[in-house]
Write a protein that holds these residues in place. Sequence first.
Motif, short mmCIF file in Angstrom:
data_model
loop_
_atom_site.label_atom_id
_atom_site.label_comp_id
_atom_site.label_asym_id
_atom_site.label_seq_id
_atom_site.Cartn_x
_atom_site.Cartn_y
_atom_site.Cartn_z
N SER A 1 11.52 15.23 22.54
CA SER A 1 10.37 15.17 23.46
C SER A 1 10.69 15.71 24.84
O SER A 1 9.95 16.53 25.38
N GLN A 2 11.79 15.23 25.43
CA GLN A 2 12.15 15.67 26.78
C GLN A 2 12.67 17.10 26.77
O GLN A 2 12.42 17.87 27.71
N ILE A 3 13.38 17.46 25.71
CA ILE A 3 13.88 18.84 25.59
C ILE A 3 12.71 19.82 25.61
O ILE A 3 12.73 20.82 26.35
N TYR A 4 11.69 19.54 24.81
CA TYR A 4 10.51 20.41 24.74
C TYR A 4 9.80 20.48 26.09
O TYR A 4 9.47 21.57 26.57
N ARG A 5 9.58 19.31 26.69
CA ARG A 5 8.88 19.27 27.98
C ARG A 5 9.61 20.12 29.01
O ARG A 5 9.00 20.92 29.73
N ASP A 6 10.92 19.96 29.11
CA ASP A 6 11.71 20.70 30.10
C ASP A 6 11.64 22.20 29.86
O ASP A 6 11.50 22.99 30.81
N ILE A 7 11.73 22.62 28.59
CA ILE A 7 11.68 24.04 28.27
C ILE A 7 10.32 24.63 28.63
O ILE A 7 10.24 25.71 29.24
N MET A 8 9.25 23.93 28.29
CA MET A 8 7.92 24.48 28.54
C MET A 8 7.58 24.52 30.04
O MET A 8 6.96 25.47 30.51
N TYR A 9 8.00 23.50 30.77
CA TYR A 9 7.80 23.54 32.22
C TYR A 9 8.59 24.70 32.84
O TYR A 9 8.09 25.41 33.71
N ALA A 10 9.82 24.88 32.39
CA ALA A 10 10.65 25.97 32.89
C ALA A 10 10.07 27.33 32.52
O ALA A 10 10.35 28.34 33.18
N SER A 11 9.24 27.36 31.48
CA SER A 11 8.62 28.61 31.01
C SER A 11 7.28 28.87 31.69
O SER A 11 6.61 29.86 31.38
N GLY A 12 6.87 27.97 32.60
CA GLY A 12 5.62 28.17 33.33
C GLY A 12 4.39 27.64 32.63
O GLY A 12 3.26 28.01 32.98
N PHE A 13 4.57 26.76 31.63
CA PHE A 13 3.45 26.16 30.92
C PHE A 13 3.08 24.80 31.52
O PHE A 13 3.96 24.05 31.96
N GLN A 14 1.80 24.51 31.50
CA GLN A 14 1.31 23.19 31.83
C GLN A 14 1.32 22.37 30.54
O GLN A 14 0.63 22.71 29.58
N VAL A 15 2.11 21.30 30.50
CA VAL A 15 2.21 20.47 29.30
C VAL A 15 1.13 19.39 29.38
O VAL A 15 1.14 18.54 30.27
N LEU A 16 0.20 19.43 28.43
CA LEU A 16 -0.91 18.48 28.42
C LEU A 16 -0.61 17.36 27.43
O LEU A 16 -0.52 17.58 26.23
N LEU A 17 -0.45 16.17 27.96
CA LEU A 17 -0.13 14.99 27.15
C LEU A 17 -1.21 13.94 27.41
O LEU A 17 -1.13 13.16 28.36
N ASN A 18 -2.25 13.96 26.58
CA ASN A 18 -3.42 13.10 26.78
C ASN A 18 -3.96 13.28 28.20
O ASN A 18 -4.25 12.31 28.91
#
Length: 287
Positions: A139-156
């Motif tokens: 979970s945290q690995i994915y979140r960190d990668i996507m934020y570093a990639s410039g994505f907005q992570v939408l979690l509910n």
Amino acid sequence: MKHNCTRRSFLKNGLGITAALLFSAAGGKYYSERIETKWIDIQHHTINNNLIPKGFSQVKIAQFSDTHLGFQFQLEDLLKTVQIINRLQPDLIIFTGDLMDRPNEYKLQNQIPPILKSLKAPLGKFCIYGNHDHGGYGSQIYRDIMYASGFQVLLNSSFEVKLINGDSIYIAGIDDAMLGKPDVGKALAEVPKGAFTILLSHAPDYADQTKLFNVPLQLSGHSHGGQVQIPFYGALVKPPFAEKYYEGFYQLEKTQLYVNRGLGTTRMPYRFLSRPEITIFELNQEG
């Protein structure tokens, strides 16, 4: 004469089917493992809805999903995907989950953000969790990668995409239905009534819940389109939460659902009659 022609046609068709079966037996494994898995299908669709603001007419959205990095899909495939999407020049990009097949075992995590960061979308890049993104303590690995990639992570949660003229739409995203805690009500809590909203749910069958909220459009992945489809039988593999809706468009009351076939594979390295997919949607104000 007519009888002879019909018989001749029948025999000809029968021989054709037999030849096709023999060809499938001989070359089907090579085709389904080496060719179709790399043969990306670029789908183009128009979304017509009277809730779409005029300023968003002709806005292009790119959706990609289910890369499952580390199983069969590799970094060079991700780079190719990024290049294709950039050539299509979308205004907004959406990733609907399952980035790595086994996040905690993938050794090249630090090489993902530079590739995904090169995706260009002036109106933003958005993503949600898939079951594999949570699996293996990812979970945290994915979140960190996507934020570093410039994505907005939408979690509910939701995000307002606003133009200079004041027109806006909302992108909302829920947690994965298998390993997360999806909450549509929470995801839509900040969305004004009557706003055109695109809800992202990795699991397509969760649309049976989201339709109760009259969401105009849900985008999903997870199914891989069945990954292997058998003629006259249908999809061979339908994972939980992708058993009812596994490919393309479905209309569920006021909710339009689209299920993307994804790009990678999992469990078995094959695709047959279920090509990997990148989807381009063009918004259009109806009426």
